[in-house]
Design a protein around this motif. Structure first.
Motif, PDB file in Angstrom:
ATOM      1  N   PHE A 183       0.927  -1.231  -0.077  1.00 48.60           N
ATOM      2  CA  PHE A 183       0.039  -0.071  -0.041  1.00 48.60           C
ATOM      3  C   PHE A 183       1.018   1.306  -0.060  1.00 48.60           C
ATOM      4  CE2 PHE A 183      -3.169   2.971   1.056  1.00 48.60           C
ATOM      5  CZ  PHE A 183      -4.383   2.478   0.849  1.00 48.60           C
ATOM      6  N   PRO A 184       1.026   2.017  -1.068  1.00 48.62           N
ATOM      7  CA  PRO A 184       1.561   3.283  -1.258  1.00 48.62           C
ATOM      8  C   PRO A 184       1.139   4.122   0.078  1.00 48.62           C
ATOM      9  CG  PRO A 184       0.678   2.749  -3.006  1.00 48.62           C
ATOM     10  CD  PRO A 184       0.256   1.828  -2.189  1.00 48.62           C
ATOM     11  N   VAL A 185       2.273   4.860   0.622  1.00 50.80           N
ATOM     12  CA  VAL A 185       2.033   5.919   1.899  1.00 50.80           C
ATOM     13  C   VAL A 185       2.054   7.264   1.256  1.00 50.80           C
ATOM     14  CG1 VAL A 185       2.560   6.701   4.077  1.00 50.80           C
ATOM     15  CG2 VAL A 185       2.722   4.120   3.329  1.00 50.80           C
ATOM     16  N   TYR A 186       0.786   8.129   1.333  1.00 51.93           N
ATOM     17  CA  TYR A 186       0.948   9.279   0.829  1.00 51.93           C
ATOM     18  C   TYR A 186       1.210  10.437   2.102  1.00 51.93           C
ATOM     19  CZ  TYR A 186      -0.250   7.488  -3.662  1.00 51.93           C
ATOM     20  OH  TYR A 186      -0.442   6.638  -4.661  1.00 51.93           O
ATOM     21  N   ASN A 187       1.600  11.641   1.864  1.00 53.03           N
ATOM     22  CA  ASN A 187       1.420  12.604   2.813  1.00 53.03           C
ATOM     23  C   ASN A 187       0.121  12.988   2.935  1.00 53.03           C
ATOM     24  OD1 ASN A 187       1.681  14.975   4.261  1.00 53.03           O
ATOM     25  ND2 ASN A 187       3.079  16.024   3.051  1.00 53.03           N
ATOM     26  N   VAL A 188      -0.408  12.851   4.302  1.00 50.06           N
ATOM     27  CA  VAL A 188      -2.038  13.350   4.520  1.00 50.06           C
ATOM     28  C   VAL A 188      -2.100  14.809   4.109  1.00 50.06           C
ATOM     29  CG1 VAL A 188      -1.960  11.531   6.127  1.00 50.06           C
ATOM     30  CG2 VAL A 188      -1.313  13.582   6.801  1.00 50.06           C
ATOM     31  N   GLN A 189      -1.088  15.443   4.209  1.00 47.96           N
ATOM     32  CA  GLN A 189      -1.468  17.050   3.790  1.00 47.96           C
ATOM     33  C   GLN A 189      -1.470  17.172   2.263  1.00 47.96           C
ATOM     34  OE1 GLN A 189      -2.220  18.836   6.251  1.00 47.96           O
ATOM     35  NE2 GLN A 189      -1.688  17.237   7.639  1.00 47.96           N
ATOM     36  N   ALA A 190      -0.763  16.342   1.725  1.00 48.43           N
ATOM     37  CA  ALA A 190      -0.993  16.470   0.025  1.00 48.43           C
ATOM     38  C   ALA A 190      -0.750  15.231  -0.631  1.00 48.43           C
ATOM     39  CB  ALA A 190       0.486  17.295  -0.256  1.00 48.43           C
ATOM     40  N   ILE A 191      -1.951  14.707  -1.066  1.00 53.54           N
ATOM     41  CA  ILE A 191      -2.041  13.332  -1.409  1.00 53.54           C
ATOM     42  C   ILE A 191      -1.360  12.802  -2.553  1.00 53.54           C
ATOM     43  CG2 ILE A 191      -3.967  11.682  -2.337  1.00 53.54           C
ATOM     44  CD1 ILE A 191      -4.105  12.670   0.625  1.00 53.54           C
ATOM     45  N   SER A 192      -0.938  13.939  -3.288  1.00 51.34           N
ATOM     46  CA  SER A 192      -0.065  13.796  -4.661  1.00 51.34           C
ATOM     47  C   SER A 192       1.157  13.430  -4.282  1.00 51.34           C
ATOM     48  CB  SER A 192      -0.144  14.752  -5.697  1.00 51.34           C
ATOM     49  OG  SER A 192       0.182  15.945  -4.955  1.00 51.34           O
ATOM     50  N   SER A 193       1.522  13.555  -2.921  1.00 52.51           N
ATOM     51  CA  SER A 193       3.063  13.135  -2.800  1.00 52.51           C
ATOM     52  C   SER A 193       3.246  11.900  -2.041  1.00 52.51           C
ATOM     53  CB  SER A 193       3.490  14.401  -1.719  1.00 52.51           C
ATOM     54  OG  SER A 193       4.897  13.990  -1.143  1.00 52.51           O
ATOM     55  N   GLU A 194       3.729  10.767  -2.889  1.00 53.70           N
ATOM     56  CA  GLU A 194       4.186   9.541  -2.246  1.00 53.70           C
ATOM     57  C   GLU A 194       5.315   9.664  -1.578  1.00 53.70           C
ATOM     58  OE1 GLU A 194       4.304   4.977  -4.209  1.00 53.70           O
ATOM     59  OE2 GLU A 194       3.396   6.574  -5.257  1.00 53.70           O
ATOM     60  N   ARG A 195       5.412   9.319  -0.337  1.00 49.86           N
ATOM     61  CA  ARG A 195       6.418   9.200   0.465  1.00 49.86           C
ATOM     62  C   ARG A 195       7.177   7.619   0.737  1.00 49.86           C
ATOM     63  NH1 ARG A 195       4.913  13.205   5.669  1.00 49.86           N
ATOM     64  NH2 ARG A 195       5.210  15.181   4.540  1.00 49.86           N
ATOM     65  N   GLY A 196       6.232   7.007   0.680  1.00 50.51           N
ATOM     66  CA  GLY A 196       6.840   5.322   0.963  1.00 50.51           C
ATOM     67  C   GLY A 196       5.890   4.355   0.555  1.00 50.51           C
ATOM     68  N   LEU A 197       6.230   3.134   0.984  1.00 50.71           N
ATOM     69  CA  LEU A 197       5.451   2.101   0.911  1.00 50.71           C
ATOM     70  C   LEU A 197       5.206   0.996   2.157  1.00 50.71           C
ATOM     71  CD1 LEU A 197       4.033   0.232  -1.513  1.00 50.71           C
ATOM     72  CD2 LEU A 197       6.404  -0.943  -1.484  1.00 50.71           C
ATOM     73  N   LEU A 198       4.002   0.494   2.329  1.00 48.90           N
ATOM     74  CA  LEU A 198       3.740  -0.162   3.405  1.00 48.90           C
ATOM     75  C   LEU A 198       3.880  -1.681   2.814  1.00 48.90           C
ATOM     76  CD1 LEU A 198       2.803  -0.772   6.422  1.00 48.90           C
ATOM     77  CD2 LEU A 198       0.647  -0.562   5.419  1.00 48.90           C
ATOM     78  N   CYS A 199       4.662  -2.715   3.338  1.00 49.09           N
ATOM     79  CA  CYS A 199       4.799  -4.057   2.867  1.00 49.09           C
ATOM     80  C   CYS A 199       4.058  -4.927   4.094  1.00 49.09           C
ATOM     81  CB  CYS A 199       6.216  -4.257   2.376  1.00 49.09           C
ATOM     82  SG  CYS A 199       6.879  -2.975   1.435  1.00 49.09           S
ATOM     83  N   MET A 200       3.223  -5.891   3.908  1.00 48.38           N
ATOM     84  CA  MET A 200       2.923  -6.769   4.701  1.00 48.38           C
ATOM     85  C   MET A 200       2.607  -8.216   4.124  1.00 48.38           C
ATOM     86  SD  MET A 200      -0.041  -4.584   6.913  1.00 48.38           S
ATOM     87  CE  MET A 200      -1.115  -4.484   5.533  1.00 48.38           C
ATOM     88  N   SER A 201       3.185  -9.131   4.922  1.00 43.41           N
ATOM     89  CA  SER A 201       3.138 -10.509   4.416  1.00 43.41           C
ATOM     90  C   SER A 201       2.438 -11.414   5.526  1.00 43.41           C
ATOM     91  CB  SER A 201       4.551 -11.050   4.218  1.00 43.41           C
ATOM     92  OG  SER A 201       4.606 -12.419   3.800  1.00 43.41           O
ATOM     93  N   PHE A 202       1.348 -12.294   4.887  1.00 43.29           N
ATOM     94  CA  PHE A 202       0.526 -13.019   5.613  1.00 43.29           C
ATOM     95  C   PHE A 202       0.662 -14.206   5.100  1.00 43.29           C
ATOM     96  CE2 PHE A 202      -1.088  -8.590   5.476  1.00 43.29           C
ATOM     97  CZ  PHE A 202      -1.302  -8.477   6.802  1.00 43.29           C
ATOM     98  N   SER A 203       0.282 -15.431   6.287  1.00 45.93           N
ATOM     99  CA  SER A 203       0.283 -16.732   5.787  1.00 45.93           C
ATOM    100  C   SER A 203      -1.327 -17.090   5.947  1.00 45.93           C
ATOM    101  CB  SER A 203       0.685 -17.592   6.952  1.00 45.93           C
ATOM    102  OG  SER A 203       2.347 -17.551   7.144  1.00 45.93           O
TER     103      SER A 203
END
Length: 597
Positions: A183-203
Motif C-alpha cells: 500500500f503506497p503511503v502518501y502525505n496526508v496533507q498532500a495526497i499527490s506526494s507519495e512518500r513510501g510503501l507499506l509492505c505486509m506478508s501474511f500466511s
C-alpha cells in the motif's frame, strides 16, 4: 425406404423373426438404459454443482473478509501519525529521527503481535531510501531487502485504488507461499506526494488450504484474478500462469465444462479475484458407474439370451443348411469331390443341394481346361526361349565379317562389327535377366561405339564406376535405354552440336547409386516432375522404355528402389538409379537366372 422394404420382403421367415426379436429387445433395453443413465447423471451433476458452489461461497466470503481486514489494517497503518512522521524525515541525521523511528517500530510491533497470521510488516521510506522492518522471521530468512521491489512490481491491483497484492513464494527464499500486501503511503496533507510503501506478508490459511488440497479427491480449487492469471493452485508450477479457462469467467458466478472437467466459479465481492473449483468427469460420474455397469450387463445378457434362442430355433428348423455349410468348408479345404446327399435335405433345400453338386462338377471340368491351357502356354514360352538361346550362328557370321574387314584394312568396319557382336552377346546373356553391373557398363560402351559411328562422333562419354560396386546385380538393359533416351531426345536434336554423356556408379553403404547425366536440351521442372510422377504408373503418353526399366527394378528389389530424374547444372537431365548392393539374386524372379562372370 421403399428399397429397404423390398429387401426385407425377400427375407425368409427365420431371418425376419430373428431381426424382430433382437431389435425389439435392444430398443426396449436401450430406452431404459438411456433414461436411467441420464436421470442419474443429471441428478449427480446437480448435487455436485450445489456442493462446489456452497464451498466456493464459503471460501469467497472468508477470503473477502480476510482481504477487507488486511485493507483496513493497511489504511490504519498508513494514516498512523508515527508512520507519517517517520516518512517525513529526510535523513537519519535529523535530530528527531531516532525517536520517530522508535515510535514507528513500536506501532509496527504492536500490529504484528495483534495479527498472528502476519509474517512481517515493513515501511519503506523513499526520501531516505531506507526501511523499518518487524517480523517473526529475520531479514536474512525473508530476504526482504532484495525481494520487495521485484515482488511489488509483479503484484497487481486487486481493487480500485492503490492497494496491490500477490500470492507468491518470493520471500523466505522460495520455501513457502505467502500473501503479500502493498500500500503506497502518501502525505496526508498532500495526497499527490507519495512518500513510501507499506509492505505486509501474511500466511493465508485459505490459500494454504488450496495448496494442500488432496489430488486423489478429484477436486481442485484455484484462486484466479480477473485478468485470468492463476494466483494460487495445488499445482504450484501453474501459479503465475494464465488459466486455460480464463475466458469462461464472467459475472459473479457460473459453471462450465472444459477439458473433461466441471468448473464452478464464484467472484470475491469487491475484489478482483475468482474462487474456481473443479472436478474431473471421471470422479463426477464415478458413483453412477456401478449403475451404468449393471444396466450394461443386463442389456448384454438380454441380447445374448435373445440371440441364443433365435439360434436354437434356426438350428432345428434349418438344420439341412448346416450340411451345405460343412460341404462348402470341405471344398475350401481343397476337397473338390465333396457332394451333398439330396435325400436328407428336405423340400426347402433340395434345389440348393442339386445346384451345389452341379457347380462342383462344372468346376472340375473347368480346372481340367485350365491345366491344359496352362500346359500349352508353357510350351509356347519354352519354344520362344529355345529360339533365343542359339546365337552361335549370329556370332560366327559377325566374326567372319570382322576378319574380312581386318584383311581388307577397313578398321572402322572391324570396330563396328566387334562392338555389335559384344552388344548382342550381352543382350542375349544366355537367357539371363540379371547381370553384374560391369557387364551392363560394357554393354553401354559397345552401344556408344555403334552410335558414334552412326552419328559421326557427336557423343562424348565419361564412365567412372567404383570397383566396390562392379559386382552389384542389375536387371539387364537398365542403363542402355536411358543412354538411348539421352541421345535421341537430348543430344541428337541439338542440330548437329556435340554433346556428352557421363556415367558414374558409387556405393553408399548397402546401396548403389548410378548417375547418367547428359548435356542435351534438357526439360522443364514441370516436365521432370511429371516424368517422376508417372514412372510407376501406366500412361500411354509416357515413355514405355523408361517405365519398363523402373518397373523391373521395383519388381526385383522393391518400390524403394528405381529411377528419379533431376535437372543438372549443364542444362541437361540427370537420371539417378538406386539399387541395393547384392551380388546374388534369387533365380526366376524375372523369368531367368543370373549370369556370373
Amino acid at each position: 425406404m421403399e428399397k429397404w422394404r423390398e429387401k426385407i420382403s425377400c427375407w425368409k421367415f427365420d431371418r425376419k423373426m430373428q431381426a424382430l426379436i433382437t431389435i425389439a429387445l435392444i430398443i426396449t433395453t436401450l430406452i431404459f438404459f438411456v433414461v436411467s443413465t441420464v436421470s442419474s447423471v443429471t441428478s449427480l451433476k446437480s448435487k455436485t454443482e450445489e456442493m462446489l458452489q456452497a464451498k466456493n461461497d464459503t471460501m469467497a466470503e472468508n477470503f473477502q473478509s480476510t482481504l477487507e481486514r488486511y485493507k483496513s489494517l493497511a489504511v490504519a497503518m498508513v494514516l498512523d501519525n508515527s508512520i507519517q512522521r517517520y516518512l517525513e524525515c529526510n535523513s537519519k541525521q535529523d535530530k528527531n529521527y531516532s525517536l520517530v523511528a522508535m515510535e514507528a517500530k513500536n506501532v509496527m510491533s504492536s500490529c504484528q503481535n495483534m495479527h498472528s497470521d502476519m509474517n512481517f510488516i515493513a515501511v519503506v521510506s523513499y526520501q531516505m531510501d531506507d526501511y523499518l522492518y518487524r517480523g517473526k522471521s529475520g531479514l536474512v530468512e525473508t530476504d526482504f531487502q532484495k525481494t520487495y521491489r521485484k515482488d511489488y512490481q509483479k503484484a497487481k491491483n486487486v481493487q480500485k485504488g492503490s492497494i496491490k497484492a500477490g500470492f507468491t513464494n518470493a520471500y523466505f527464499k522460495g520455501k513457502k507461499y505467502t500473501l503479500n500486501v502493498y500500500f503506497p503511503v502518501y502525505n496526508v496533507q498532500a495526497i499527490s506526494s507519495e512518500r513510501g510503501l507499506l509492505c505486509m506478508s501474511f500466511s493465508s490459511s485459505l490459500l494454504e488450504q488450496v495448496l494442500k488440497e488432496q489430488e486423489d479427491s478429484g477436486q481442485m480449487t484455484a484462486l484466479v484474478d480477473t485478468e485470468g492469471m492463476i494466483v494460487a493452485a495445488r499445482q504450484m508450477d501453474e501459479i503465475g500462469t494464465d488459466a486455460r479457462y480464463a475466458n469462461q469467467l464472467n459475472g459473479m458466478q457460473g459453471s462450465f465444462n472444459q477439458d473433461g472437467r466441471l468448473y464452478i466459479y464464484q467472484k470475491v465481492s469487491n475484489w478482483d479475484y475468482y474462487i474456481v473449483s473443479s472436478i474431473s468427469s471421471s470422479e463426477l460420474y464415478k458413483p453412477s458407474i456401478r449403475t451404468i455397469g449393471l444396466m450394461t450387463l443386463v442389456l448384454v445378457a438380454l441380447v445374448a439370451i435373445s440371440l441364443n434362442i433365435v439360434k436354437q430355433v434356426i438350428r432345428k428348423i434349418y438344420k439341412p443348411l448346416d450340411n451345405v455349410v460343412q460341404k462348402m468348408d470341405d471344398v475350401a479345404a481343397g476337397s473338390l469331390t465333396a457332394r451333398i446327399d439330396e435325400e436328407h435335405m428336405g423340400e426347402d433345400f433340395v434345389k440348393l443341394a442339386t445346384g451345389f453338386n452341379s457347380m462342383m462338377e462344372e468346376i472340375l471340368v473347368l480346372m481340367q481346361q485350365v491345366k491344359l491351357e496352362q500346359h500349352q502356354i508353357e510350351q509356347i514360352r519354352f519354344n520362344s526361349l529355345q529360339s533365343q538361346i542359339q546365337p552361335h550362328f549370329l556370332y560366327n557370321t559377325l566374326d567372319c565379317i570382322h576378319w574380312q574387314a581386318v584383311a581388307d584394312g577397313n578398321q572402322e568396319i572391324s570396330i563396328l562389327v566387334k562392338a555389335l557382336a559384344r552388344y548382342y552377346r550381352i543382350c542375349l546373356s544366355k537367357g539371363h535377366d540379371v547381370i553384374p553391373l560391369k557387364m551392363e557398363v560394357e554393354h553401354v560402351q559397345n552401344y556408344l561405339i555403334i552410335q558414334n559411328m552412326r552419328y559421326d562422333n557427336i557423343i562424348g562419354s565419361s564412365i567412372q564406376v567404383e570397383e566396390n560396386c562392379k559386382d552389384a546385380m542389375i536387371p539387364k538393359l537398365t542403363i542402355q535405354p536411358l543412354v538411348e533416351n539421352s541421345i535421341y531426345h537430348g543430344i541428337k536434336i541439338k542440330e548437329g552440336k556435340q554433346g556428352s554423356i557421363s556415367l558414374s556408379a558409387v556405393r553408399k553403404g548397402e546401396t548403389v547409386q548410378i548417375l547418367i547425366a547428359d548435356t542435351g536440351t534438357g526439360m522443364t521442372k514441370e516436365q521432370i516432375a511429371e516424368m517422376n510422377q508417372h514412372l510407376s504408373e501406366y500412361d500411354e503418353g509416357f515413355g514405355y522404355g523408361v517405365r519398363n526399366v523402373n518397373k523391373r527394378i521395383e519388381l526385383l528389389y522393391g518400390k524403394e528402389y528405381g529411377l528419379h530424374y533431376v535437372k543438372n547444372e549443364s542444362g541437361g537431365v540427370t537420371v539417378e538409379i538406386t539399387l541395393p548392393y547384392v551380388t546374388n539374386v534369387e533365380p526366376g524372379i524375372l523369368q531367368g537366372d543370373i549370369i556370373n562372370v
